[in-house]
Scaffold this active site. Sequence first.
Site, PDB file in Angstrom:
ATOM      1  N   SER A 103     -48.866 -44.593 -22.586  1.00  0.00           N
ATOM      2  CA  SER A 103     -50.193 -44.201 -22.119  1.00  0.00           C
ATOM      3  C   SER A 103     -51.126 -45.393 -22.118  1.00  0.00           C
ATOM      4  O   SER A 103     -50.986 -46.307 -22.949  1.00  0.00           O
ATOM      5  CB  SER A 103     -50.726 -43.137 -23.078  1.00  0.00           C
ATOM      6  OG  SER A 103     -52.108 -42.979 -22.904  1.00  0.00           O
ATOM      7  N   TYR A 160     -52.687 -40.120 -32.152  1.00  0.00           N
ATOM      8  CA  TYR A 160     -51.882 -39.966 -30.928  1.00  0.00           C
ATOM      9  C   TYR A 160     -51.613 -41.339 -30.299  1.00  0.00           C
ATOM     10  O   TYR A 160     -50.475 -41.702 -30.004  1.00  0.00           O
ATOM     11  CB  TYR A 160     -52.598 -39.055 -29.920  1.00  0.00           C
ATOM     12  CG  TYR A 160     -52.080 -39.226 -28.519  1.00  0.00           C
ATOM     13  CD1 TYR A 160     -50.830 -38.731 -28.172  1.00  0.00           C
ATOM     14  CD2 TYR A 160     -52.807 -39.935 -27.559  1.00  0.00           C
ATOM     15  CE1 TYR A 160     -50.323 -38.927 -26.887  1.00  0.00           C
ATOM     16  CE2 TYR A 160     -52.313 -40.132 -26.285  1.00  0.00           C
ATOM     17  CZ  TYR A 160     -51.075 -39.630 -25.953  1.00  0.00           C
ATOM     18  OH  TYR A 160     -50.571 -39.844 -24.700  1.00  0.00           O
ATOM     19  N   LYS A 207     -48.039 -43.849 -29.759  1.00  0.00           N
ATOM     20  CA  LYS A 207     -47.538 -44.500 -28.535  1.00  0.00           C
ATOM     21  C   LYS A 207     -47.270 -45.989 -28.790  1.00  0.00           C
ATOM     22  O   LYS A 207     -46.289 -46.547 -28.304  1.00  0.00           O
ATOM     23  CB  LYS A 207     -48.525 -44.310 -27.373  1.00  0.00           C
ATOM     24  CG  LYS A 207     -48.606 -42.862 -26.880  1.00  0.00           C
ATOM     25  CD  LYS A 207     -47.293 -42.361 -26.289  1.00  0.00           C
ATOM     26  CE  LYS A 207     -47.306 -40.893 -25.957  1.00  0.00           C
ATOM     27  NZ  LYS A 207     -45.973 -40.336 -25.638  1.00  0.00           N
TER      28      LYS A 207
END
Length: 346
Positions: free
Chosen positions: A128, A154, A158
Amino acid sequence: MGRKKIIVTGGAGYIGSHTVVELVAHGYDPIIVDNYSNSFPEVIDWLEELIGFRPINHNLDCCDYDSLKKVFSDNSDIAGVIHFAAYKAVGESMEKPIAYYQNNVNSLLVILNLMEEFNVKHLVFSSSCTVYGTPDNGIQVAENSELKPPASPYGHTKIICEEIIQNVCGNDKIKASLLRYFNPIGAHRSGKIGELPIGKPNNLVPFITQTAIGIREKLTIFGNTYNTPDGTNIRDYIHVSDLANAHIKALDYIGNKQNEKCSIFNIGTGNGNSVKEVVDAFEKATEMKLNYQIGEKRAGDVEAIYANAQKSNSILGWTAERTLEESLLSAWKWQLNLKAIDFKLD
Ligand code: UDP
């Protein structure tokens, strides 16, 4: 030669389901693995309608080594894995950081273990643009831009997963492509699959279409005093089918022996649009008036970020083709379809 089998974790999800359609169109044989924690089993029926046969699908959690092992051992000739399955809500990750680390990192480790065990060499990983954190104002981020400290657990998962994959690729057993997605929007042109946010949508476009159809009373634009031309945040909105196609290109890229062992690509249009521009484009494309107000800034929102997509364009041979208007119209068609089939999300 038969069709190449690709395990698609999270294949019933938003990006996963659109990628399944593109895989089939490009001669691959997808094997969907999904535990429906943030998706719906009906998606398999809709995919069946779209692709003309029922895709192979397994209801299981990718952190469950034994169950996933069975999928690998039942298929001797898996060509690769596209790993979408992950928790993805920034706000929720602040409340449940451990669950995010547990799920997102563990599932990757299970997959890497199984790939090594079963000699599956090719991995495409969903990353992302969140790994860029808050870029300097107005800067288009490129793959070699600095990764800023992650703003949420989050985002941190990644970064961790990218690093794990980069290290593992050094052992010559696995080749991978890390795709850094910008803001996927829209739906398949048929209107048969699309985004299915459970409860109140966090993302802009589902909130717009739910407001337009009367599920939500009004959209709140989160702040109009940012240092941007119209004061609202800027993002790089990319049609989900364009994004899905990047996975086909990534599989091709990894399959070429000369190419780097671990490649990183920005998957965005290369254009930034403000929230206000998205709202205006939706109104123009649908000839509807949207009920909206300006509200407070949302905590954690990055002011402006959009992709430098030159590497994807030149090295991957991929370019976003659909316009913002097309993307918004397809999202609207999908919202209308959900109403027509009376599908309830909450
Ligand atoms: N946004 C908004 N109202 C909403 C949802 C989102 O104004 O109800 C804005 C948000 O502040 C951001 C942009 O829309 O500037 C995209 O937000 P989204 O959550 O879709 O994606 P993000 O870029 O945050 O991952």
